[in-house]
Design a protein around this motif. Structure first.
Motif, mmCIF file in Angstrom:
data_model
loop_
_atom_site.group_PDB
_atom_site.id
_atom_site.type_symbol
_atom_site.label_atom_id
_atom_site.label_comp_id
_atom_site.label_asym_id
_atom_site.label_seq_id
_atom_site.Cartn_x
_atom_site.Cartn_y
_atom_site.Cartn_z
ATOM 1 N N ILE A 180 0.826 -1.204 0.000
ATOM 2 C CA ILE A 180 0.000 0.000 0.000
ATOM 3 C C ILE A 180 0.860 1.254 0.000
ATOM 4 O O ILE A 180 0.518 2.255 -0.630
ATOM 5 N N SER A 181 2.009 1.206 0.649
ATOM 6 C CA SER A 181 2.907 2.363 0.665
ATOM 7 C C SER A 181 3.501 2.616 -0.715
ATOM 8 O O SER A 181 3.801 3.757 -1.074
ATOM 9 N N LYS A 182 3.645 1.569 -1.494
ATOM 10 C CA LYS A 182 4.177 1.686 -2.849
ATOM 11 C C LYS A 182 3.123 2.206 -3.818
ATOM 12 O O LYS A 182 3.427 2.998 -4.716
ATOM 13 N N ARG A 183 1.889 1.794 -3.628
ATOM 14 C CA ARG A 183 0.834 2.101 -4.587
ATOM 15 C C ARG A 183 -0.030 3.301 -4.204
ATOM 16 O O ARG A 183 -0.811 3.783 -5.013
ATOM 17 N N TYR A 184 0.088 3.749 -2.964
ATOM 18 C CA TYR A 184 -0.655 4.924 -2.509
ATOM 19 C C TYR A 184 0.346 5.875 -1.849
ATOM 20 O O TYR A 184 0.679 5.737 -0.674
ATOM 21 N N LYS A 185 0.848 6.806 -2.627
ATOM 22 C CA LYS A 185 1.869 7.741 -2.161
ATOM 23 C C LYS A 185 1.219 9.006 -1.600
ATOM 24 O O LYS A 185 0.208 9.485 -2.132
ATOM 25 N N ILE A 186 1.805 9.548 -0.559
ATOM 26 C CA ILE A 186 1.324 10.790 0.037
ATOM 27 C C ILE A 186 2.371 11.875 -0.184
ATOM 28 O O ILE A 186 3.514 11.740 0.262
ATOM 29 N N LYS A 187 1.971 12.946 -0.855
ATOM 30 C CA LYS A 187 2.925 14.003 -1.221
ATOM 31 C C LYS A 187 3.377 14.827 -0.029
ATOM 32 O O LYS A 187 4.547 15.216 0.056
#
Length: 295
Positions: free
Chosen positions: A91-98
């Motif tokens: 999930i950290s790879k596919r949902y990035k937080i700017k």
């Protein structure tokens, strides 16, 4: 009957959730073919909604957006199923937080309401709680089947998220405020309330509709911070989130200011890539019932 449906469906969902991504999205393509070409699920509703809010677009462009929307919708639904066996690394790879630092700084001082819309992949928003120190809540609509309801609560809670129903929201926020517990509340806020429960009407995509003001009401009453969550689809299976502060102090805002800002930010998001919004819901169904004071 609820248990029987769950027992029959669960193995299928589990198998889908462990498919390699190549096969997973090939399966999504197959589901799209069935939904769009065979069953024609809500194709007219989607077309009517698009024509209503984009009168300047040609029929060809409307049909293109509609088709792309259904492809995206199938991906989104199956990506929710994929969550059953998602690791934190995935999930950290596919949902990035700017800009997670926006939330991390605000949560030091106050609890935060995080409204978002049915755009891109709102299901994976709960992974934000992996990056915060405060207690994370997600407001959701309870599922009628209690077994599926428990399943969803279980796999979402793996990411430090506590699910609360819409009916539990007010008392949970007020209790935490009273107890001095700094929390973050994710709320999908672009639904259409029942007319009898509508206290405020405003333009949304150029059409006057009833809108929820629950987020604003809580923020102003309890002096909470409000941050809009903008999610963009980078490519298939990959998303990027950005936090846009609306206010650090709900009490310092004018009446309906938070609601209007949320609607404007949602509109801007939709206009960037309209195919990633949830057009299959009848969001503008009450447009002919506008009270005189809001006309």
């Amino acid at each position: 009957m609820q248990l029987l449906v769950f027992v029959l469906a669960y193995p299928i969902l589990w198998i889908i959730s462990i498919l390699p991504y190549r096969l997973f999205y090939l399966f999504s393509d197959f589901v799209f073919f069935l939904v769009y070409h065979v069953f024609g699920y809500r194709k007219k509703v989607v077309k009517d909604n698009l024509q209503l809010v984009f009168p300047e677009k040609s029929t060809k462009e409307i049909l293109r957006i509609r088709k792309e929307f259904f492809k995206h919708m199938c991906d989104t639904f199956l990506e929710m199923v994929k969550t059953m066996n998602f690791s934190k690394e995935e999930i950290s790879k596919r949902y990035k937080i700017k800009n997670i630092e926006v939330i991390q700084e605000l949560e030091k001082e106050n609890s935060i309401l995080v409204p978002c819309s049915h755009y891109a992949n709102w299901e994976w928003n709960v992974s934000i709680n992996l990056h915060i120190k405060g207690k994370g809540y997600a407001v959701y609509q309870k599922i009628a089947n209690k077994y599926f309801d428990k399943l969803i609560k279980d796999f979402r809670s793996r990411w430090n998220t506590t699910l609360i129903t819409t009916h539990e929201t007010v008392k949970t926020v007020m209790r935490n405020k009273k107890d001095g517990i700094k929390s973050i509340y994710g709320i999908v806020s672009d639904q259409s309330p029942m007319v009898v429960h509508a206290h405020y009407w405003h333009d949304f995509m150029g059409i006057k509709v009833p809108v929820y003001i629950g987020t604003e009401t809580l923020a102003r009453k309890l002096d909470l911070a409000v941050v809009f969550l903008k999610v963009s689809k980078v490519k298939r299976g990959y998303y990027e989130a950005e936090f846009i502060p609306i206010t650090t102090s709900g009490k310092q805002t004018e009446k309906y200011e938070i609601t209007k800002t949320f609607l404007t930010l949602t509109e801007n998001q939709i206009k960037e890539k309209p195919e990633h919004y949830l057009w299959s819901h009848k969001r503008w169904k009450h447009r002919d019932k506008v009270p005189l004071e809001f006309q």
